[in-house]
Motif scaffolding. Structure first.
Motif, PDB file in Angstrom:
ATOM      1  N   MET A  33       0.843  -1.195   0.000  1.00  9.80           N
ATOM      2  CA  MET A  33       0.000   0.000   0.000  1.00  9.80           C
ATOM      3  C   MET A  33       0.880   1.247   0.000  1.00  9.80           C
ATOM      4  SD  MET A  33      -3.193   0.742  -0.268  1.00  9.80           S
ATOM      5  CE  MET A  33      -4.105  -0.708   0.239  1.00  9.80           C
ATOM      6  N   PRO A  34       0.667   2.124  -0.984  1.00  7.19           N
ATOM      7  CA  PRO A  34       1.481   3.345  -1.053  1.00  7.19           C
ATOM      8  C   PRO A  34       1.056   4.381  -0.013  1.00  7.19           C
ATOM      9  CG  PRO A  34      -0.094   3.287  -2.847  1.00  7.19           C
ATOM     10  CD  PRO A  34      -0.246   2.001  -2.105  1.00  7.19           C
ATOM     11  N   ASP A  35       1.924   5.355   0.201  1.00  9.90           N
ATOM     12  CA  ASP A  35       1.590   6.491   1.061  1.00  9.90           C
ATOM     13  C   ASP A  35       0.728   7.494   0.303  1.00  9.90           C
ATOM     14  OD1 ASP A  35       3.291   5.889   3.460  1.00  9.90           O
ATOM     15  OD2 ASP A  35       4.830   5.904   1.906  1.00  9.90           O
ATOM     16  N   VAL A  36       1.014   7.633  -0.984  1.00  6.47           N
ATOM     17  CA  VAL A  36       0.280   8.574  -1.827  1.00  6.47           C
ATOM     18  C   VAL A  36       0.128   7.988  -3.228  1.00  6.47           C
ATOM     19  CG1 VAL A  36       2.346   9.882  -2.500  1.00  6.47           C
ATOM     20  CG2 VAL A  36       0.122  11.005  -2.548  1.00  6.47           C
ATOM     21  N   ILE A  37      -1.015   8.294  -3.852  1.00  6.67           N
ATOM     22  CA  ILE A  37      -1.312   7.816  -5.202  1.00  6.67           C
ATOM     23  C   ILE A  37      -1.630   9.013  -6.077  1.00  6.67           C
ATOM     24  CG2 ILE A  37      -2.890   6.449  -6.623  1.00  6.67           C
ATOM     25  CD1 ILE A  37      -3.381   4.703  -4.081  1.00  6.67           C
ATOM     26  N   LEU A  38      -0.934   9.114  -7.216  1.00  2.00           N
ATOM     27  CA  LEU A  38      -1.280  10.086  -8.245  1.00  2.00           C
ATOM     28  C   LEU A  38      -2.133   9.342  -9.251  1.00  2.00           C
ATOM     29  CD1 LEU A  38       2.132  11.899  -8.821  1.00  2.00           C
ATOM     30  CD2 LEU A  38       0.238  12.555  -7.325  1.00  2.00           C
ATOM     31  N   LEU A  39      -3.357   9.801  -9.473  1.00  2.00           N
ATOM     32  CA  LEU A  39      -4.359   9.025 -10.192  1.00  2.00           C
ATOM     33  C   LEU A  39      -4.975   9.791 -11.339  1.00  2.00           C
ATOM     34  CD1 LEU A  39      -6.127   6.422 -10.210  1.00  2.00           C
ATOM     35  CD2 LEU A  39      -7.621   7.579  -8.553  1.00  2.00           C
ATOM     36  N   ASP A  40      -4.926   9.206 -12.525  1.00  2.00           N
ATOM     37  CA  ASP A  40      -5.598   9.754 -13.701  1.00  2.00           C
ATOM     38  C   ASP A  40      -7.056   9.316 -13.683  1.00  2.00           C
ATOM     39  OD1 ASP A  40      -5.970  10.997 -16.189  1.00  2.00           O
ATOM     40  OD2 ASP A  40      -5.299   9.232 -17.300  1.00  2.00           O
ATOM     41  N   TRP A  41      -7.926  10.080 -14.335  1.00  2.00           N
ATOM     42  CA  TRP A  41      -9.342   9.716 -14.398  1.00  2.00           C
ATOM     43  C   TRP A  41      -9.608   8.761 -15.565  1.00  2.00           C
ATOM     44  CZ3 TRP A  41     -13.362  12.059 -11.319  1.00  2.00           C
ATOM     45  CH2 TRP A  41     -14.625  11.533 -11.583  1.00  2.00           C
ATOM     46  N   ASN A  42      -9.234   9.185 -16.781  1.00  2.00           N
ATOM     47  CA  ASN A  42      -9.577   8.448 -17.999  1.00  2.00           C
ATOM     48  C   ASN A  42      -8.486   7.459 -18.374  1.00  2.00           C
ATOM     49  OD1 ASN A  42     -12.045   9.914 -18.565  1.00  2.00           O
ATOM     50  ND2 ASN A  42     -10.732  11.645 -19.038  1.00  2.00           N
ATOM     51  N   MET A  43      -8.796   6.169 -18.191  1.00  2.00           N
ATOM     52  CA  MET A  43      -7.857   5.111 -18.543  1.00  2.00           C
ATOM     53  C   MET A  43      -8.639   3.906 -19.048  1.00  2.00           C
ATOM     54  SD  MET A  43      -5.260   5.141 -15.265  1.00  2.00           S
ATOM     55  CE  MET A  43      -6.588   5.150 -14.054  1.00  2.00           C
ATOM     56  N   PRO A  44      -8.022   3.094 -19.902  1.00  2.00           N
ATOM     57  CA  PRO A  44      -8.681   1.846 -20.323  1.00  2.00           C
ATOM     58  C   PRO A  44      -8.660   0.824 -19.184  1.00  2.00           C
ATOM     59  CG  PRO A  44      -6.467   1.950 -21.228  1.00  2.00           C
ATOM     60  CD  PRO A  44      -6.708   3.267 -20.525  1.00  2.00           C
ATOM     61  N   VAL A  45      -9.397  -0.231 -19.338  1.00  2.00           N
ATOM     62  CA  VAL A  45      -9.496  -1.367 -18.418  1.00  2.00           C
ATOM     63  C   VAL A  45     -10.248  -0.968 -17.149  1.00  2.00           C
ATOM     64  CG1 VAL A  45      -8.318  -3.237 -17.194  1.00  2.00           C
ATOM     65  CG2 VAL A  45      -7.357  -2.376 -19.342  1.00  2.00           C
ATOM     66  N   MET A  46      -9.687  -0.038 -16.350  1.00  2.00           N
ATOM     67  CA  MET A  46     -10.369   0.479 -15.161  1.00  2.00           C
ATOM     68  C   MET A  46      -9.986   1.950 -15.000  1.00  2.00           C
ATOM     69  SD  MET A  46     -10.076  -0.575 -11.120  1.00  2.00           S
ATOM     70  CE  MET A  46     -10.524  -2.289 -11.370  1.00  2.00           C
ATOM     71  N   ASP A  47     -11.001   2.816 -14.987  1.00  2.00           N
ATOM     72  CA  ASP A  47     -10.713   4.246 -14.856  1.00  2.00           C
ATOM     73  C   ASP A  47     -10.370   4.611 -13.411  1.00  2.00           C
ATOM     74  OD1 ASP A  47     -13.123   4.482 -13.427  1.00  2.00           O
ATOM     75  OD2 ASP A  47     -14.212   5.351 -15.109  1.00  2.00           O
ATOM     76  N   GLY A  48      -9.926   5.835 -13.237  1.00  2.00           N
ATOM     77  CA  GLY A  48      -9.492   6.281 -11.917  1.00  2.00           C
ATOM     78  C   GLY A  48     -10.603   6.328 -10.888  1.00  2.00           C
ATOM     79  N   TYR A  49     -11.796   6.722 -11.300  1.00  2.00           N
ATOM     80  CA  TYR A  49     -12.920   6.795 -10.369  1.00  2.00           C
ATOM     81  C   TYR A  49     -13.272   5.407  -9.832  1.00  2.00           C
ATOM     82  CZ  TYR A  49     -17.530   7.797  -8.460  1.00  2.00           C
ATOM     83  OH  TYR A  49     -18.611   7.899  -7.623  1.00  2.00           O
ATOM     84  N   THR A  50     -13.337   4.416 -10.722  1.00  2.00           N
ATOM     85  CA  THR A  50     -13.631   3.043 -10.308  1.00  2.00           C
ATOM     86  C   THR A  50     -12.521   2.519  -9.405  1.00  2.00           C
ATOM     87  OG1 THR A  50     -14.855   2.669 -12.356  1.00  2.00           O
ATOM     88  CG2 THR A  50     -14.153   0.710 -11.134  1.00  2.00           C
ATOM     89  N   PHE A  51     -11.269   2.799  -9.773  1.00  2.00           N
ATOM     90  CA  PHE A  51     -10.140   2.402  -8.923  1.00  2.00           C
ATOM     91  C   PHE A  51     -10.312   2.967  -7.519  1.00  2.00           C
ATOM     92  CE2 PHE A  51      -6.349   3.922  -6.820  1.00  2.00           C
ATOM     93  CZ  PHE A  51      -5.630   2.755  -6.635  1.00  2.00           C
ATOM     94  N   LEU A  52     -10.606   4.258  -7.431  1.00  2.00           N
ATOM     95  CA  LEU A  52     -10.720   4.912  -6.128  1.00  2.00           C
ATOM     96  C   LEU A  52     -11.830   4.292  -5.286  1.00  2.00           C
ATOM     97  CD1 LEU A  52      -9.804   7.133  -4.194  1.00  2.00           C
ATOM     98  CD2 LEU A  52     -11.374   8.686  -5.379  1.00  2.00           C
ATOM     99  N   LYS A  53     -12.977   4.036  -5.884  1.00  2.00           N
ATOM    100  CA  LYS A  53     -14.085   3.411  -5.150  1.00  2.00           C
ATOM    101  C   LYS A  53     -13.671   2.040  -4.626  1.00  2.00           C
ATOM    102  CE  LYS A  53     -18.084   4.669  -5.402  1.00  2.00           C
ATOM    103  NZ  LYS A  53     -18.938   5.253  -4.394  1.00  2.00           N
ATOM    104  N   ARG A  54     -12.997   1.251  -5.461  1.00  2.00           N
ATOM    105  CA  ARG A  54     -12.565  -0.092  -5.044  1.00  2.00           C
ATOM    106  C   ARG A  54     -11.456  -0.028  -4.002  1.00  2.00           C
ATOM    107  NH1 ARG A  54     -12.959  -3.603 -10.629  1.00  2.00           N
ATOM    108  NH2 ARG A  54     -15.204  -3.292 -10.886  1.00  2.00           N
ATOM    109  N   LEU A  55     -10.528   0.900  -4.170  1.00  2.00           N
ATOM    110  CA  LEU A  55      -9.453   1.058  -3.187  1.00  2.00           C
ATOM    111  C   LEU A  55     -10.032   1.387  -1.819  1.00  2.00           C
ATOM    112  CD1 LEU A  55      -6.355   1.474  -2.497  1.00  2.00           C
ATOM    113  CD2 LEU A  55      -6.833   3.914  -2.882  1.00  2.00           C
TER     114      LEU A  55
END
Length: 127
Positions: free
Chosen positions: A45-67
């Protein structure tokens, strides 16, 4: 040493972000989409995540909800770094658990200031 995970589908953005984060004394890992990012978080688990919104496979918003739904997923500070500047998206990201939201392009000064505000800038580094 603090650990930063960069999740962005652009190799150029990952490279520039890595250079900035490493210059701020972070250990850095990269992921090209949210799915790979989640796997990286399971490994460490990182201390900080730099996250893009628009990505293939899984976007940043979905990643954030799952994280944030995982047991350790509340710990990392998440900074959305995106070209999306619509107020609804910013609100959705913050409501989903993002700690900060910055616009691309960003530079070392902007990232250092955000990291300082979030309390993740290593103590050995000054802005």
């Amino acid at each position: 040493m603090n650990y930063c995970l960069i999740i962005d589908d652009s190799r150029v953005i990952r490279k520039v972000s890595r250079e900035i984060a490493e210059s701020l004394a972070f250990r850095v890992a990269e992921a090209e989409n949210g799915e790979v990012g989640l796997q990286a978080c399971k490994a460490e688990m990182p201390d900080v995540i730099l996250l893009d919104w628009n990505m293939p496979v899984m976007d940043g918003y979905t990643f954030l909800k799952r994280l944030r739904a995982t047991p350790e997923g509340q710990a990392p500070k998440v900074v959305f770094c995106t070209t999306e500047n619509d107020i609804d998206r910013i609100t959705r990201a913050l409501d989903a658990g993002a700690n900060e939201y910055i616009m691309k392009p960003f530079d070392k000064d902007i990232l250092a200031a955000k990291f300082l505000e979030l309390g993740v800038l290593p103590a050995t580094h000054s802005v």
